[in-house]
Structures are given as C-alpha cells and as structure tokens.
Design an enzyme around this catalytic site. Structure first.
Site, short mmCIF file in Angstrom:
data_model
loop_
_atom_site.label_atom_id
_atom_site.label_comp_id
_atom_site.label_asym_id
_atom_site.label_seq_id
_atom_site.Cartn_x
_atom_site.Cartn_y
_atom_site.Cartn_z
N SER A 12 15.83 17.32 -40.95
CA SER A 12 15.38 16.31 -40.15
C SER A 12 16.20 15.73 -38.96
O SER A 12 16.50 16.29 -38.14
CB SER A 12 14.83 15.18 -41.11
OG SER A 12 13.96 14.13 -40.26
N ASP A 18 12.59 17.12 -36.78
CA ASP A 18 11.44 17.98 -37.63
C ASP A 18 10.09 17.32 -37.17
O ASP A 18 9.26 17.75 -37.63
CB ASP A 18 11.70 18.44 -39.10
CG ASP A 18 11.74 16.76 -39.82
OD1 ASP A 18 11.94 15.63 -39.18
OD2 ASP A 18 11.35 16.63 -40.95
#
Length: 542
Positions: free
Chosen positions: A64, A278
């Site tokens: 992420s 992400d």
C-alpha cells in the site's frame, strides 16, 4: 498432501532465522527480501481457506502506502471482504512455523477449521507495481500449487480491483463480471449516466488533477480513460515512469504532511486528489488564491456522501436506515456537523477497516471512512432491491428519477472495500449533480485544530482502552489525568491508544486553536510517558 514436494518448495522459500511477523489489518508487511517464505505460505493458506469456504479466495501482493522497498500480502475472503479474524491466527501460525513444522501446522489448521483436502481450491492473485512484487507473487503461486489448488493471476491490479473480481466470481456474476473490463464497464456506465443528468443542469466540463503516488492507480486510470465521458478531463501526475512509489507523494504523504505532493503543478482553486500506492485511499485538496493549502480528507468525503444520499432517500420517500461509521480519529467538527446539521446517526468503532466495515453492515445504507481517505458505502440487499424496483416501476416521475440516481450510485460504489478510483468518480458525480465547487464542499464545516503524536514505551500492552478506544482503562490514573487536562481547553478532547505494530502509544488531541491542540497533545504525552513506562527522551513541547 505432497510431503516431498512441500519439503522441496519450502527449501526454495526458506524462513529467515528468528523472524516473526503478525497478520494484522493490512495483512503482513515488511522489507521485501524478508517475505518470500510468507508469500509461499500465504499461497498455501489461500488454498486451505478456499477449501474451507467452497469459494474463490484472493491474494493481493502489496504494501500500500509503505516505501517501495517494502512489500506485503493480504488475503481476500469470498465476498471481497477482509480475511476472517479466526484465520488471521492461522496465517500468523503458518508464517512463523519453522520449515520442518509446516506439514504439521497445515494438518492442524485442516483439523481445526474442518478443511476437506480433497475439495477443489481456487485462488485469484493480484500485485502492485513494486519491483519485488512479480517474484513474490510467483512464491504465492508455488504455495497454491503445492496443495493442488487452481489459480488465476490477474497480474498488475489495484487492491480494490482484486476485491471486486473475487466478489463477482463468488456471487456468480451478480455483482458484475470478474474481469477488469467488467469493472471498467460497470463503473463507467453508472458514472456516464450520472454525468449526463448533471449536464442538463448546465454544468461545464469537469477537470481534475490526480497524483497516483507513482503506483498502480496510474496504469489502471490509463486503461479506463477510454471509458470516461468526454465531459470529464483528468490529468495524471506521478505515474511511476520517473520517480519511486509513494516517495514524497500519494494520499498518505498529503494527509500526514498537509501539503501538496511533489510533481503536481497546482494552480489556485484547481481541484486535485491523491491516491495511495495500491489505490484504496483518496484525499482531495486545493490551493486558495492566497496560496493556502486546503486538505479534504475522509471525514469530508463521508459528509458529502451523507448529504447527497440522505437527500435522495428523502426524495424516493423510503424510510431506509442510514448511518455514518467513524473512528476516534475523525475530526470532532465532522461528527458534530453530521449529527446536528445533516442529522444522520454517527457511530464510533475501533481503528481498523474491518471494524468500520462490520458496523456499516448493520444499516440499510452504511457510510464509512477513515480520516486517511479509506472508505466506501454499503447497501443492504433489501435496500438495493427496493431501490432497483423503484427505478423500474415507480409511477411518480420525481421519485423514479431519484431512485435511478441511487441505482447508479449503487453500481458506481465498490462495496467490497475502499476504492480510490470508484470514490473519485462518486465525488465527481455528486459535485456535478449538486453544482458544487471543491471550495464550497470544503466550506461545509471547519475542522477543529488537532495534533497526533507518538510516545515510545517499553511495552505498548500496558495501555488498554474501551469505548471505541476513546478511554484508557489501564494504567491506573491515566484516564483521570487526561480528563483533567482536557478540562483546561475549549472544544477539546484527547485520547491515547497503543499502536498495532510497534511499541509506541499514539496520542490524539483537538482544541479550539492549533496552539491549544499542540499544548494538550504535549501534556497528554507527558502523562503517558510517566504513567505508562515511557522510553528514551522525555516528550518535548511542539
């Protein structure tokens, strides 16, 4: 189970000596070079979970908003939700087992979770753009294969896209087609319908600058651009061709530092937004004519969604139960505005997406967002059926039109998880339909000044909390001290909670001025340091 094969593959993905990792809200995250054994074992776990549920499971390789050198992995359950908490424990057990114990642990999991090893297993895999992701996703494939599972590798996808295709697959296409094309078509069709309605109200072309954190969001927006109506013009920055992932850019950077990302050229009053690495978080922002930066975070996104959906529900005349779910980090001003002005119930839960998602499922329309920009809207099956029926059969024109807008909203929102692309399109559609500028949206309410600090402690477990982490139960005397400090300042509140990942205690404070918020946060930090076993230097004033 192929015992010899397991030994062979396990030796190819060995566990580094002395390394222990915990499966948390974000799955596993660490430096990429420490994760090969984790990936192999999570491939195995996904195959077991698939057999236990009789459904397809997702495995997403991403870290992420973490730096590019890191990586991580998380499993996606059948309806696109996060891995069930009981299986988080199995994930941690399997990850930390010594190589020679793997077979034993797999057998134990099969017994505890009643996994039938003869059943088929099906796993969908996705990955982000990190240099390490391709090799690590191959280790996942090895893990699935060694337990005789089938897999489909979607390659480069945003995290929300993987959640979406898993849900589509397991609802036999009821939620949509389990392909990226299906995702683009479903979202763009709903968005185009909504934008068409706004054009009749004389809305000019919409322009938006997007910082993609040098991540996967840029690739997927490029694929999706052909599906966008020509009335919407997007400009992508930080597309990953020149700079490192998440470096001085992305939603997390903008939120934490309260300033624009590197590489995005901002002009006064232009609408801008940032995805994270992400693409499951989004924040908006703009610069005013005086050159001041204004952040529009998850709290304000939830507020915009609430106002719009509440108006539509009133128009269709349905008494559907709607609520907003926040965490203790939500700005107190947003909570007050939602409860007093919008007049929608607000519920506070523990930090972590799974807690927000779970609570939001209790309502016909459940809106949840973390201040960091991760969130979505959930519609109950009954609410969705009612809305779709009204859009088709309602005789009253105004009611039917409102129901159609709601129906398009249901299709545009990715209900499986927070999704930066989907949330961006929802925001743009609402602003267009309501004829609002990003400045007018920002002006709905003013955030109370706040400060977030960290205090190092010897053991974070000495702090235990209650009331959705807003009050400390232990150590004795800490909450009383915080209560006394809060009384010194106007419009103030403060809370402390242990970090989920490191031995620090997070301190959050709000007050009527920035100076007072800073002073309160500092005083609470000192109380934590003295009463909860502070480590290192004494917290210094801000």
């Amino acid at each position: 189970m192929d015992v010899e094969g397991l030994k062979k593959y396990s030796a190819l993905h060995p566990k580094p000596a002395g390394l222990t990792l915990q499966y948390g809200t974000a799955g596993f995250r660490s430096k990429a070079q420490q994760l090969e054994h984790i990936m192999f074992r999570m491939g195995m776990l996904a195959a077991l979970r698939s057999r236990a549920t009789g459904a397809t499971i997702g495995v997403m390789v991403t870290a992420s908003h973490n730096p590019e050198e890191d990586n991580g992995v998380k499993l996606v359950d059948p309806l696109g939700e996060m891995l069930h908490p009981s299986w988080e424990e199995y994930a941690t057990q399997l990850a930390n087992a010594e190589d020679q114990e793997l077979q034993k642990i797999v057998t134990e999991i099969c017994q505890k979770a009643a996994v039938n090893q003869q059943k088929d297993a099906s796993v969908f895999i996705g990955r982000d753009t990190r240099p390490s992701s391709k090799e690590l996703s191959q280790a996942v494939i090895d893990g699935i294969s060694i337990l005789g599972g089938q897999y489909y590798d979607y390659g480069l996808v945003t995290t929300p896209q993987l959640h979406y295709v898993v849900c589509c697959q397991n609802t036999q296409g009821q939620y949509g087609k389990p392909t990226l094309e299906g995702y683009y078509q479903k979202l763009s069709k709903a968005f185009t319908e909504l934008i068409k309605k706004s054009l009749s109200s004389g809305e000019a072309q919409r322009q938006l600058k997007i910082d993609c954190a040098n991540g996967i969001g840029a690739l997927k927006l490029a694929e999706m651009e052909t599906y966008f109506p020509k009335e919407v013009q997007i400009q992508v920055y930080n597309d990953g061709t020149k700079e490192k992932l998440n470096h001085l850019c992305g939603a997390d950077f903008v939120k934490v530092h309260q300033k624009p990302p590197k590489g995005l050229d901002m002009k006064p009053n232009e609408s801008c937004c940032s995805f994270d690495g992400d693409a499951d978080r989004i924040v908006y922002y703009y610069m005013d004519t005086a050159g001041h930066f204004h952040l529009i975070d998850g709290d304000k996104i939830a507020t915009l969604f609430s106002i719009f959906l509440k108006e539509l529900l009133a128009k269709v005349g349905q008494t559907l139960k709607m609520a907003v779910v926040q965490t203790a980090y939500a700005n107190g001003s947003s909570t007050r505005y939602l409860e007093e002005t919008v007049q929608v119930p607000v519920h506070c839960v523990k930090t972590g997406v799974k807690h927000l998602h779970h609570k939001a499922q209790e309502f016909d329309v459940g809106i949840y967002f973390e201040a960091n920009g991760h969130g979505t809207v959930l519609f109950s099956k009954a609410a969705e059926n009612t809305i779709r029926q009204l859009a088709k059969e309602e005789k009253d024109d105004a009611k039917r039109e409102a129901a159609k807008v709601l129906e398009n909203m249901i299709d545009l929102i990715n209900q499986t998880v927070g999704d930066a692309i989907s949330d961006m399109l929802v925001i743009e559609a609402i602003l267009a339909l309501k004829g609002l500028t990003v400045q007018q949206w920002d002006a709905l309410y003013t955030d109370f000044p706040s400060r977030l600090l960290k205090v190092q402690v010897a053991d974070r477990q000495v702090i235990d909390t209650t009331d959705a982490e807003r009050r400390a139960v232990t150590p004795p005397g800490l909450q009383e001290k915080i209560d006394a400090l809060v009384k010194k300042y106007k419009l103030s509140r403060a809370f402390v909670r242990p970090s989920g990942t490191e031995d620090v205690v997070r301190v959050y404070a709000e007050a009527d001025t920035q100076e007072n918020a800073d002073a309160l946060a500092h005083e609470v930090s000192l109380a934590v340091y003295h009463l909860a076993g502070g480590k290192g230097a004494l917290p210094q004033p801000i």
